[in-house]
Scaffold this active site. Sequence first.
Site, mmCIF file in Angstrom:
data_model
loop_
_atom_site.group_PDB
_atom_site.id
_atom_site.type_symbol
_atom_site.label_atom_id
_atom_site.label_comp_id
_atom_site.label_asym_id
_atom_site.label_seq_id
_atom_site.Cartn_x
_atom_site.Cartn_y
_atom_site.Cartn_z
ATOM 1 N N THR A 21 5.803 -0.663 -14.583
ATOM 2 C CA THR A 21 5.796 -0.472 -16.034
ATOM 3 C C THR A 21 6.964 -1.175 -16.711
ATOM 4 O O THR A 21 7.028 -1.223 -17.938
ATOM 5 C CB THR A 21 5.863 1.027 -16.381
ATOM 6 O OG1 THR A 21 7.054 1.577 -15.816
ATOM 7 C CG2 THR A 21 4.649 1.762 -15.841
ATOM 8 N N GLY A 42 2.287 9.239 -17.672
ATOM 9 C CA GLY A 42 1.814 9.632 -18.992
ATOM 10 C C GLY A 42 0.801 10.748 -18.905
ATOM 11 O O GLY A 42 -0.114 10.699 -18.093
ATOM 12 N N ASP A 69 -3.514 9.523 -13.434
ATOM 13 C CA ASP A 69 -4.359 9.532 -14.635
ATOM 14 C C ASP A 69 -5.582 10.427 -14.475
ATOM 15 O O ASP A 69 -6.600 10.221 -15.132
ATOM 16 C CB ASP A 69 -4.818 8.109 -15.003
ATOM 17 C CG ASP A 69 -3.660 7.138 -15.127
ATOM 18 O OD1 ASP A 69 -2.698 7.485 -15.820
ATOM 19 O OD2 ASP A 69 -3.722 6.049 -14.528
ATOM 20 N N GLY A 100 -5.815 13.606 -15.236
ATOM 21 C CA GLY A 100 -5.883 14.689 -16.216
ATOM 22 C C GLY A 100 -4.948 15.833 -15.882
ATOM 23 O O GLY A 100 -5.227 16.989 -16.212
ATOM 24 N N LYS A 101 -3.835 15.516 -15.222
ATOM 25 C CA LYS A 101 -2.874 16.554 -14.834
ATOM 26 C C LYS A 101 -2.295 17.264 -16.047
ATOM 27 O O LYS A 101 -1.984 18.452 -15.994
ATOM 28 C CB LYS A 101 -1.733 15.937 -14.006
ATOM 29 C CG LYS A 101 -2.167 15.366 -12.672
ATOM 30 C CD LYS A 101 -0.992 14.823 -11.892
ATOM 31 C CE LYS A 101 -0.368 13.598 -12.532
ATOM 32 N NZ LYS A 101 -1.269 12.444 -12.588
ATOM 33 N N GLY A 102 -2.142 16.522 -17.141
ATOM 34 C CA GLY A 102 -1.551 17.118 -18.336
ATOM 35 C C GLY A 102 -2.365 18.286 -18.847
ATOM 36 O O GLY A 102 -1.826 19.344 -19.164
ATOM 37 N N THR A 112 1.096 5.723 -20.979
ATOM 38 C CA THR A 112 2.427 5.141 -21.042
ATOM 39 C C THR A 112 2.389 3.635 -21.216
ATOM 40 O O THR A 112 3.125 3.061 -22.009
ATOM 41 C CB THR A 112 3.223 5.496 -19.766
ATOM 42 O OG1 THR A 112 3.424 6.910 -19.740
ATOM 43 C CG2 THR A 112 4.573 4.805 -19.745
ATOM 44 N N GLN A 159 2.067 10.536 -11.668
ATOM 45 C CA GLN A 159 1.272 9.578 -10.899
ATOM 46 C C GLN A 159 0.257 10.307 -9.994
ATOM 47 O O GLN A 159 -0.298 11.304 -10.398
ATOM 48 C CB GLN A 159 2.165 8.634 -10.088
ATOM 49 C CG GLN A 159 2.991 7.677 -10.917
ATOM 50 C CD GLN A 159 4.349 8.235 -11.295
ATOM 51 O OE1 GLN A 159 4.959 8.989 -10.555
ATOM 52 N NE2 GLN A 159 4.835 7.859 -12.445
ATOM 53 N N LEU A 209 -15.915 15.467 -15.918
ATOM 54 C CA LEU A 209 -17.306 15.473 -15.480
ATOM 55 C C LEU A 209 -18.223 15.026 -16.614
ATOM 56 O O LEU A 209 -19.258 14.381 -16.379
ATOM 57 C CB LEU A 209 -17.694 16.881 -15.005
ATOM 58 C CG LEU A 209 -19.103 17.033 -14.441
ATOM 59 C CD1 LEU A 209 -19.268 16.210 -13.155
ATOM 60 C CD2 LEU A 209 -19.428 18.513 -14.169
#
Length: 427
Positions: free
Chosen positions: A128, A40, A13, A15-17, A299, A223, A331
């Site tokens: 999940t 997700g 979570d 912020g890879k997207g 997700t 993940q 940030l």
Amino acid sequence: MPALVLLGAQWGDEGKGKATDLLGGSVDYVVRYQGGNNAGHTVVVGDQKYALHLLPSGILSPGCTPVIGNGVVVDPAVLLSELSGLNDRGVDTSKLLISGNAHLITPYNVTVDKVTERFLGKRKIGTTGRGIGPTYADKINRVGIRVQDLYDESILEQKVEAALEQKNQLLAKVFNRRAIETGKVVEDMLQYAEQIKPFVADTSLILNDAIEAGKVVLFEGGQGTLLDVDHGTYPFVTSSNPTAGGACTGSGVGPTKISRVIGILKAYTTRVGAGPFPTELLDEDGEALRRIGGERGVTTGRDRRCGWFDAPIARYATRVNGLTDFFLTKLDVLTGWEQIPVCVAYEIDGKRVEELPYNQTDFHHAKPIYEMLPGWSEDITKAKTFSDLPKNAQAYVKALEEMSGAPISAIGVGPGRTETIEINSFL
């Protein structure tokens, strides 16, 4: 031109997207190499927000070929639903490629996942419930169903029957559930075969040929490092390897082809599900981070547990992944705190420990040792260069970089696609 790995450096979570999407405009292939629809990614494009679960984030970048590698487990219903949703919003999904060696999540995998978690009660892992773990277990037990099996009905039926011989004993005798019929499962799985077929390919061959031809390939982990089944906070982990080594086994591309490994690092720390979390905040600061950061699982829909930045975790991620760079995200969420605590080490049994303890018991009992850094109140979402940031924000970034063991090459200063400061190019 490089082949790069992009992965989470904490518990996911991070912020890879957004990071994958930003790079996606410059790369030719984006590859998911592990996990399933338990991951997700939220990607913001203009005023549009996209929640991706199984598909690579690069699917939103025109000209980029998204790839689901052999290390991913695929729920065909989720895959087709996600594709349909993007198509309805005008996104071209026709270039998607899926490895024929990827394993399929079957209805009985989902059933086993849910009943097992309920059976564990207070000892539950916090999965999940989407069948991810049982599917990977079938893969290791050599009773898994692969994408390619959809195109040989006889083989599919034999494999499902073999898998259910054990599953039905478990469901009936341990969980008091009805046995699952082989024919019904085969029928359910075959309904997806023709819809998925146009995407199925020898993705290992395609990716290796692309790299040899000078194309840019980006490998995207789901993940995060501390959810890795080997290197994470076991047993509170996922069922695969989000760490850099997983990019090779999950795609069929050898390690000598990888030129850069980028860790995504949130400016604070979050995690979803059970397990140790030394810097977790159960006070108003934790609630503020959750509210300002929008910390709810893409997700799962579960609220994320929030805490201050943990430098030993960042150093650990640098070590086990061989990180060459960090992408620091969110940030802007820290704007408004007069002072910001950063965990620089742990106290365990009265002793100061600088690195992540390998012993799980020690990590459960680790108490954070904080260093206080001055905060800032200025809005940073319009910053375009590092020098545009307030002096205290600059000092915070530099301190995290020094503590973490790899250079911070980009900084997220807002949720939008363009709200990023690039310090050093990843390409």
